[in-house]
Motif scaffolding. Sequence first.
Motif, short mmCIF file in Angstrom:
data_model
loop_
_atom_site.label_atom_id
_atom_site.label_comp_id
_atom_site.label_asym_id
_atom_site.label_seq_id
_atom_site.Cartn_x
_atom_site.Cartn_y
_atom_site.Cartn_z
N SER A 1 25.44 -12.72 -98.77
CA SER A 1 24.80 -14.04 -98.79
C SER A 1 24.70 -14.57 -100.21
O SER A 1 23.65 -15.07 -100.64
CB SER A 1 23.40 -13.97 -98.15
OG SER A 1 23.48 -13.48 -96.84
N LEU A 2 25.79 -14.45 -100.95
CA LEU A 2 25.78 -14.84 -102.35
C LEU A 2 25.54 -16.33 -102.52
O LEU A 2 25.94 -17.15 -101.68
CB LEU A 2 27.10 -14.44 -103.01
CG LEU A 2 27.20 -12.94 -103.33
CD1 LEU A 2 28.65 -12.52 -103.55
CD2 LEU A 2 26.37 -12.61 -104.56
N LYS A 3 24.85 -16.66 -103.61
CA LYS A 3 24.50 -18.04 -103.93
C LYS A 3 25.11 -18.41 -105.28
O LYS A 3 25.35 -17.53 -106.11
CB LYS A 3 22.98 -18.17 -104.00
CG LYS A 3 22.26 -17.75 -102.73
CD LYS A 3 20.76 -17.85 -102.92
CE LYS A 3 20.02 -17.44 -101.65
NZ LYS A 3 18.54 -17.55 -101.82
N PRO A 4 25.31 -19.70 -105.53
CA PRO A 4 25.85 -20.11 -106.84
C PRO A 4 25.01 -19.59 -108.00
O PRO A 4 25.56 -19.28 -109.07
CB PRO A 4 25.82 -21.63 -106.75
CG PRO A 4 26.00 -21.92 -105.29
CD PRO A 4 25.24 -20.82 -104.59
N GLU A 5 23.71 -19.46 -107.81
CA GLU A 5 22.85 -18.96 -108.89
C GLU A 5 23.03 -17.47 -109.17
O GLU A 5 22.47 -16.94 -110.12
CB GLU A 5 21.38 -19.26 -108.60
CG GLU A 5 20.91 -18.85 -107.23
CD GLU A 5 20.92 -20.00 -106.24
OE1 GLU A 5 21.92 -20.76 -106.21
OE2 GLU A 5 19.94 -20.11 -105.47
N ASP A 6 23.82 -16.80 -108.35
CA ASP A 6 24.16 -15.40 -108.64
C ASP A 6 25.33 -15.30 -109.62
O ASP A 6 25.69 -14.19 -110.05
CB ASP A 6 24.54 -14.67 -107.35
CG ASP A 6 23.37 -14.53 -106.38
OD1 ASP A 6 23.59 -14.74 -105.17
OD2 ASP A 6 22.26 -14.23 -106.85
N THR A 7 25.93 -16.41 -109.95
CA THR A 7 27.04 -16.42 -110.89
C THR A 7 26.60 -15.87 -112.25
O THR A 7 25.63 -16.35 -112.83
CB THR A 7 27.59 -17.84 -111.06
OG1 THR A 7 28.15 -18.27 -109.82
CG2 THR A 7 28.66 -17.89 -112.15
N VAL B 1 33.90 -15.99 -105.12
CA VAL B 1 33.68 -16.14 -103.69
C VAL B 1 32.97 -17.44 -103.41
O VAL B 1 32.35 -18.03 -104.30
CB VAL B 1 32.84 -14.97 -103.11
CG1 VAL B 1 33.57 -13.64 -103.25
CG2 VAL B 1 31.48 -14.90 -103.76
N GLN B 2 33.02 -17.85 -102.17
CA GLN B 2 32.25 -19.01 -101.72
C GLN B 2 30.82 -18.57 -101.44
O GLN B 2 30.56 -17.40 -101.16
CB GLN B 2 32.86 -19.55 -100.43
CG GLN B 2 34.28 -20.06 -100.56
CD GLN B 2 34.34 -21.52 -100.96
OE1 GLN B 2 33.32 -22.20 -101.02
NE2 GLN B 2 35.54 -22.01 -101.24
N ALA B 3 29.93 -19.52 -101.52
CA ALA B 3 28.54 -19.23 -101.17
C ALA B 3 28.48 -18.65 -99.76
O ALA B 3 29.19 -19.10 -98.86
CB ALA B 3 27.71 -20.51 -101.24
#
Length: 122
Positions: free
Chosen positions: A84-90, A10-12
């Motif tokens: 509200s996902l963030k790249p650091e949730d990868t 997903v996108q941020a």
Amino acid sequence: DLVYSGGGSVQAGGSLRLSCVASGHTFSGYSMAWFRRAPGKQLEVVAAISWNGTGRAYYLDSVKDRVTISRDNAKNSMYLQMKSLKPEDTAVYYCNADTGPPRPTMVGRFYWGQGTQVTVSS
């Protein structure tokens, strides 16, 4: 076995809902948790819930207010709603169970399975 679903790319700012279903055994009576392992990092507890879903759940500080953990013992299932996902949730996300209350030091008492990949792009 643990069967995972709901991961993806997903996108941020996007949302995902992870599911984990146990077959062949039950997590009834155990606290359950979602764990994640990001590239180059150690496994960490993202969120945890008590055996009956009551009481205070545990959330990692970096995900508080963005994720909600829940479980359905009748379906032997657990869920993680993420927004509200963030790249650091990868990371690869796993579910498992442990004795005792929800806490950041939980360990997995059962076979982990393959987990589900979550990739968040900026």
